[in-house]
Every structure is written in structure tokens, then in C-alpha cells.
Design an enzyme around this catalytic site. Structure first.
Site: not given
Ligand code: NAP
Ligand code: GLV
Length: 311
Positions: A226, A274
Site C-alpha cells: 500500500r 495499482h
Molecule cells: P495476508 O495473507 O494477510 O498476509 C500478510 C502477511 O504480512 C503475513 O505474513 C503477516 O504475518 C505479515 N505481517 C503483517 N503485519 C506484520 C508486521 N507488523 N510485521 C511483520 N509481518 C507482518 O495478506 P496477503 O493476502 O498476502 O496480502 C498482503 C497485502 O498485499 C494486502 O494487504 C494488500 O495491501 C497488498 N495487495 C496489493 C495488491 C496490488 O494490486 N498491488 C493486490 C493484492 C494485495 P503473519 O503471517 O505472522 O500473520
Molecule cells: C488490491 O489492492 C487488493 O487488496 O486486492
């Protein structure tokens, strides 16, 4: 049951399409703002809800995101603390993100930007090849998307490290790190840094001067989390002094990126709007139906995030 669609940035009814509305079995879908009673609204689908949106729905039980991230929903001041917030988990989205990240990692490894510049000058000059195994990649976030990205980069031969809040088992070829000490240890061995963290109070501003200084000199940033994770002035300074060789940015604190923003014309920054990946409408629909079913059965919906942690 009634479900309200709430967004200030998207026409959600158009985005989700008629099939989504038809498949919403025994649920009446209304759009916010609307006239008439709101007490029977128990479910919402939201993306960037207006600040006062949820004030109208005293019996709201759950809000579904239309993406992996939920930060824009949690930021809404009218969201009560007892309402469940549900993210989408879509393996196809993780796969799409993995391709996007691999493209940038390989672009840095194989110096695509320099070759593009050379082509514009019609200059024939080999720059030398680097093997994948000599380009260590550190991933911030080892969740649904980070795990897929890490596993795929390891298959491509890159030394991969991934950082999470809590200790996690790592797939073959990936080294896991966690906590503050783990971050420091990982950054000290990182050339390409990929940000795949959720935006929370703990992770805001994590891409800063200190973080870049810990990485290998001449490193590369792939920012797909983000916009608020990044301290923009610190990135520009790190590019200026050579600590970072370049950056690929897909997310920004203010989207769309302002026309006069320095990132647009920076020779070592790649900007994408994005668009690294998206969840499919089918995956949103499946999440929505599972949420409605759980509400009817008096269960907590699957993929409800932890409101305390913020993801
Ligand atoms: P997720 O499944 O919730 O995984 C989040 C990861 O971040 C977990 O491994 C978590 O640790 C770690 N984390 C969270 N807070 C932390 C901290 N304070 N210190 C260290 N590690 C931390 O999320 P996801 O589905 O993989 O997606 C991640 C993010 O990618 C989304 O929230 C979004 O912001 C971004 N995203 C962007 C796009 C785009 O188009 N650019 C698309 C999709 C997602 P734990 O495993 O220990 O809980
Ligand atoms: C995109 O940014 C998502 O959160 O899926």
C-alpha cells in the site's frame, strides 16, 4: 437479508455485474446511499466507504472487501468494532501477483531498463549476465500472496527470504524470518526488496531510509503493498545517492498519482496504476456467499480478519 454496496471510488454494482446480483441467493442488494429502512441490512460489500457510511446500518454484522486488503474499510470511522471484516482469498490473484513481481525481479537482474535506454540511443553494448542465485530477494509479508511469490521466485533460482510477524514454516528454497530481529537479519542479506505487507499502524512507513540503508547497495524496491508503507522522500534520496538502483511502484499514498508527482518522470522508477493483480468477481462472489451463509448459521464468516491486528 439485505446487503448494501458501499463505495465512494467505484460503481460497485457495475463492477460486480449482473451475474453477482443474480447469484446472491435470497439477498436483496441495495446501493448506498439509499432511501428507506436500513435496519434489515446485515451485510455490506465495500471499497473505500465514505466516512459516515455505516452509521445508517445499526444491525450490520459483516463487511466484505472486494480485494485482499481491508485497510480502506478499517479506516472508515463509522465502522463499529464488533462488525466482522472479510478479505478475499484468491489463489489466481496470488499467481498474477507472482508474475508481476517475477517480471520486476528479473528486469533488475537482467538490466532491462538499461537495455531499453541503450535501444533509444541505438547503442549495442553487452552489460554482462548475472545468475539468479546471485540476486537475493527479501519479501516483506509471508501471507496468502507473499507465500506464492516466494515459492515461485525460489523455483526461478533466486535465494528467497520472507518476513512475517510470527514464525512460519517456509516452502523449499525459502528462508523465513520474523519479528524485529528477523527483519534486520533479512534486510542485511537483501538486494531486491518486495513489499507485500498489509497496511496497519505497525507497517505504515516501513519502507524508509533505515530500511533501505540495511539492504545491499544498488538494491531494488518492488512496492506492491500500500502507498502509505513508503516514505516517498526517503525513496527519492536512496535513488539519488545510489543506495537503491531503481524501484517499481504499483501503489501510492494518493491514487491516482498526481500529474506533477516526481515519480512519473523519474528515470529509475517504474510506475504502474495499482494494477499488479486483481481478485476475480467469481472469488468475490464466493466470499460473499460464504459470508451470508455464516451469518445465517450464526457462525463467524471465513476469512474474517483480526480487528485487533488490522489484517
Ligand atoms: P495476508 O495473507 O494477510 O498476509 C500478510 C502477511 O504480512 C503475513 O505474513 C503477516 O504475518 C505479515 N505481517 C503483517 N503485519 C506484520 C508486521 N507488523 N510485521 C511483520 N509481518 C507482518 O495478506 P496477503 O493476502 O498476502 O496480502 C498482503 C497485502 O498485499 C494486502 O494487504 C494488500 O495491501 C497488498 N495487495 C496489493 C495488491 C496490488 O494490486 N498491488 C493486490 C493484492 C494485495 P503473519 O503471517 O505472522 O500473520
Ligand atoms: C488490491 O489492492 C487488493 O487488496 O486486492
Amino acid at each position: 437479508m439485505r446487503c448494501v454496496l458501499v463505495s465512494k471510488s467505484l460503481d460497485l454494482r457495475g463492477y460486480l455485474g449482473p451475474q453477482f446480483i443474480r447469484a446472491a441467493d435470497r439477498i436483496e442488494i441495495i446501493s448506498h446511499p439509499h432511501e428507506g429502512p436500513a435496519t434489515d441490512v446485515r451485510l455490506a460489500v465495500a471499497w473505500h466507504p465514505p466516512d459516515d457510511a455505516f452509521e445508517r446500518y445499526p444491525n450490520l454484522q459483516a463487511v466484505c472487501s472486494i480485494g485482499a486488503g481491508v485497510d480502506n474499510i478499517l479506516a472508515c470511522p463509522s465502522l463499529r468494532p464488533d462488525v466482522d471484516v472479510i478479505r478475499v482469498v484468491d489463489p489466481a490473484q496470488a499467481q498474477m501477483m507472482s508474475g508481476f513481481v517475477a517480471w520486476h525481479v528479473i528486469g533488475h537482474q537482467r538490466r532491462f531498463a538499461t537495455y531499453q535506454a541503450q535501444q533509444r540511443e541505438q547503442r549495442w553494448q553487452r552489460l554482462g549476465l548475472r545468475r539468479a542465485q546471485d540476486v537475493p530477494v527479501g519479501i516483506l509479508g509471508f501471507g496468502e500472496i507473499g507465500r506464492r511469490v516466494a515459492a515461485d521466485l525460489a523455483l526461478l533460482g533466486f535465494p528467497v527470504m520472507a518476513w512475517s510477524r510470527t514464525a512460519k514454516p517456509a516452502p523449499q528454497g525459502v528462508r523465513g524470518f520474523h519479528g524485529a530481529a528477523g527483519l534486520d537479519a533479512m534486510l542485511g542479506q537483501t538486494e531486491v526488496l518486495v513489499n507485500l505487507l498489509p497496511l496497519t499502524p505497525e507497517t505504515k512507513g516501513i519502507l524508509n531510509r533505515k530500511t533501505f540503508a540495511r539492504m545491499y547497495r544498488g538494491g531494488y524496491l518492488i512496492q506492491v503493498g500500500r502507498g502509505e508503507h513508503l516514505v516517498e522522500a526517503d525513496l527519492l534520496a536512496a535513488l539519488e545517492d545510489g543506495q537503491l538502483a531503481g524501484a517499481a511502484l504499483d501503489v501510492f499514498a494518493a491514487e491516482p498519482l498526481a500529474p506533477r508527482h516526481p515519480f512519473w518522470r523519474h528515470p529509475r522508477i517504474v510506475v504502474t496504476p495499482h494494477d499488479a493483480c486483481e481478485v476475480s468477481v467469481e472469488a468475490i462472489g464466493a466470499t460473499f456467499r460464504a459470508t451470508a451463509e455464516a451469518i445465517r448459521a450464526g457462525r463467524r464468516p471465513p476469512h474474517s480478519i483480526d480487528r485487533e491486528r488490522g489484517y
